[in-house]
Design a protein around this motif. Sequence first.
Motif, PDB file in Angstrom:
ATOM      1  N   ARG A 431       0.819  -1.198   0.000  1.00  0.00           N
ATOM      2  CA  ARG A 431       0.000   0.000   0.000  1.00  0.00           C
ATOM      3  C   ARG A 431       0.860   1.258   0.000  1.00  0.00           C
ATOM      4  N   THR A 432       0.358   2.330  -0.638  1.00  0.00           N
ATOM      5  CA  THR A 432       1.114   3.571  -0.743  1.00  0.00           C
ATOM      6  C   THR A 432       1.385   4.196   0.622  1.00  0.00           C
ATOM      7  N   ASP A 433       0.359   4.229   1.484  1.00  0.00           N
ATOM      8  CA  ASP A 433       0.544   4.853   2.788  1.00  0.00           C
ATOM      9  C   ASP A 433       1.523   4.048   3.647  1.00  0.00           C
ATOM     10  N   TYR A 434       1.539   2.746   3.440  1.00  0.00           N
ATOM     11  CA  TYR A 434       2.483   1.913   4.184  1.00  0.00           C
ATOM     12  C   TYR A 434       3.907   2.181   3.681  1.00  0.00           C
ATOM     13  N   ALA A 435       4.054   2.373   2.367  1.00  0.00           N
ATOM     14  CA  ALA A 435       5.366   2.677   1.797  1.00  0.00           C
ATOM     15  C   ALA A 435       5.910   3.994   2.339  1.00  0.00           C
ATOM     16  N   GLU A 436       5.005   4.954   2.573  1.00  0.00           N
ATOM     17  CA  GLU A 436       5.448   6.222   3.142  1.00  0.00           C
ATOM     18  C   GLU A 436       5.982   6.013   4.560  1.00  0.00           C
ATOM     19  N   ALA A 437       5.316   5.176   5.321  1.00  0.00           N
ATOM     20  CA  ALA A 437       5.789   4.877   6.678  1.00  0.00           C
ATOM     21  C   ALA A 437       7.131   4.156   6.633  1.00  0.00           C
ATOM     22  N   MET A 438       7.275   3.247   5.662  1.00  0.00           N
ATOM     23  CA  MET A 438       8.526   2.495   5.536  1.00  0.00           C
ATOM     24  C   MET A 438       9.676   3.381   5.055  1.00  0.00           C
ATOM     25  N   SER A 439       9.358   4.527   4.507  1.00  0.00           N
ATOM     26  CA  SER A 439      10.428   5.428   4.034  1.00  0.00           C
ATOM     27  C   SER A 439      11.138   6.115   5.192  1.00  0.00           C
ATOM     28  N   LEU A 440      10.514   6.114   6.353  1.00  0.00           N
ATOM     29  CA  LEU A 440      11.175   6.694   7.528  1.00  0.00           C
ATOM     30  C   LEU A 440      12.341   5.814   7.950  1.00  0.00           C
ATOM     31  N   GLN A 441      13.434   6.443   8.291  1.00  0.00           N
ATOM     32  CA  GLN A 441      14.603   5.705   8.762  1.00  0.00           C
ATOM     33  C   GLN A 441      14.748   5.764  10.281  1.00  0.00           C
ATOM     34  N   ARG A 442      14.379   6.875  10.854  1.00  0.00           N
ATOM     35  CA  ARG A 442      14.533   7.044  12.296  1.00  0.00           C
ATOM     36  C   ARG A 442      13.372   7.860  12.854  1.00  0.00           C
TER      37      ARG A 442
END
Length: 493
Positions: A431-442
Motif C-alpha cells: 500500500r502507498t501509505d504503508y510505503a510512506e511509513a517504511m520510508s522513515l529511517q529514524r
Amino acid sequence: MSLTRLQPSYNPVKKLKSIPLPDKPCEIFAILARIFILFCLVSSISLILYTTFFPQTHSLHFPAPKRTAPEPKPEHEFGPTNISHILFGIGGSAATWNDRSRYSSLWWDAKKTRGFVWLDKIPGDKNNSFRISAPPYRLSSPEWTRFKFSSSRSAVRIARIISDSFKLNLPDVRWFVMGDDDTVYFTDNLVSVLAKYDHHQMWYIGGNSESVEQDVMHTYGMAFGGGGFAISYPLAEKLVKILDGCLDRYYYFYGSDERIWACISEIGVPLTREQGFHQRECIWSSGSTPVAPLVSLHHLDYVDSLFPYKNQMDSLKSLNRAYQLDPPRILQQTFCHDKNRKWSISIAWGFTVQLYPLLLPAKDLQTPLLTFKTWRSWSAGPFTFNTQPMKSNPCELPVVFMLEQAEEVGQSGSLTRYKRLEPWPGKKCNRTDYAEAMSLQRIVVSALKLDPEFWTKNHERRRQCCDLRGIKKSNMQIRIRKCRPWETTTTER
C-alpha cells in the motif's frame, strides 16, 4: 482419762451480769462515738509521726501507668526509603553463578547496593571479571540439609536465604528483597515502589506469573521469586521465628517462593501486588507495558533477545543506558496520532516505537501483540492480561523502530533515537501509505526527565501524551509531554 469438770460455783451468765451497762441506748451510742473519735485521733498522730521521721526509706509507691504509645524509634528509621535500606538476598549456586553473575553486574553498584548471592559452595574462577562487579557471595548455613523435601532440595536452601540474611543483623535494613541470580533489577524504581509503604508494618510485595497455567499450578496469592519480592523488616522478624518448622510442614512444595508464601500465610499477611515485578521478560517484547515502574526482568537465559539484532547482554546494556538517563520513564508507553496521514504511533520509551499506517484507538495500542508463549507448555496463552494475535494481513502490522541511541539534553531533558527494522519475513505491504511509513529511517523522541520520585508522589497514574513535530530527511520528530487535564488520546479530529 477423766475430764475435768467445771466447778459448780462458776456461772458465766452471772459473771456477765456483774459488768455495769448503761441503762439507755443513747448512752451506749455516745460511748461508741467517743471511742471512734479517740481511735481516729490516735491514728492521725501516728501517721504524722511516721511520715515525718521516716520519709526516705518508707515512701509510698504507685505503679506507673501502662504505655499505650509505641516506643520511640531510632532516628535512622525515619526519613524516605533509599537504596541503602534494602538488603538483597539472591538465590544462586556454584554451578550457575559463574555464568549468571553477568546479569547481576548490570545493576549492582558496590558503592550503594547491599546484599549477597547465597551459594551452596565456593564457585570456581571462571568469568571472574563479571563477579568483581557483581554482588559478593556467601555460603548458605549448613542447616538446610536437614530439612525434608520432595522434588527440589535446593529450594529449601534458597527459602532459608531470608533467615540467613536476617541473622546477619546488619544496621538500617528496612526491606529484604529476594530474587534469582538471573534477575535484573532496576533499583531506582524498586526504591520508588517500596517507598510508598510504611516499613514499620508487615508487607509482602511482589508479582504473579504472567502465565495463567503457572498461577493455577502454584497460586495467585504468591509472589514469584524469579521476578523478585520484598519483605518488610517486621514481617521478616516474625517469619524467621517460624520458618524452620514451617519448611518441614510444606516440604512437598516445589519452589522456594511457594514455601515462603505458605509460611507468610500462617502469619496472616497477604500479597500486595506491584505490576513492575516481571517473571517473564519476553512478554513485553511487543512494546506494551503497564502504567507502572519497571522493577525487574527474569528468565533472561530462556527467551529471545530484547533487540533482535543484538545478543541478550548487549540488549540489556542498551536498555540500561536509557534507564540510567531517566529511570522512572523506562518502557513507559505513550500514544500519538497523525490524523492527516491516518497514522497511530506507540512509544515504549527507551526500547521501541511502533508506527501503524492506520488509526487505532488507545485500547488497541495498549494491547500487546502475541509474540510470546507461556513458560511451561510454550502455548499461546492464556495470560493474566489481554493480547491480540499477530495479523495475517501485513498492512495491519506496525513498522517497528528499535532504540539506537539515548543521550542527555541539558540537565533536565533527553533525546532517544529509534532505527527502523526490516519488516517481518514474508510480511510486506504494497500500500502507498504503508510505503510512506517504511520510508522513515529514524524516529527521534525528546522529553523532559520525570521527577525521580514520580512513582512515589504521583498517585494519579496516567500515560503521558506526545506531539508530532514533523518529518525531515526521513526522520520523524516527536515530543513527549504531560497531558493536559482535559486531554484524551482519540482518533477523532
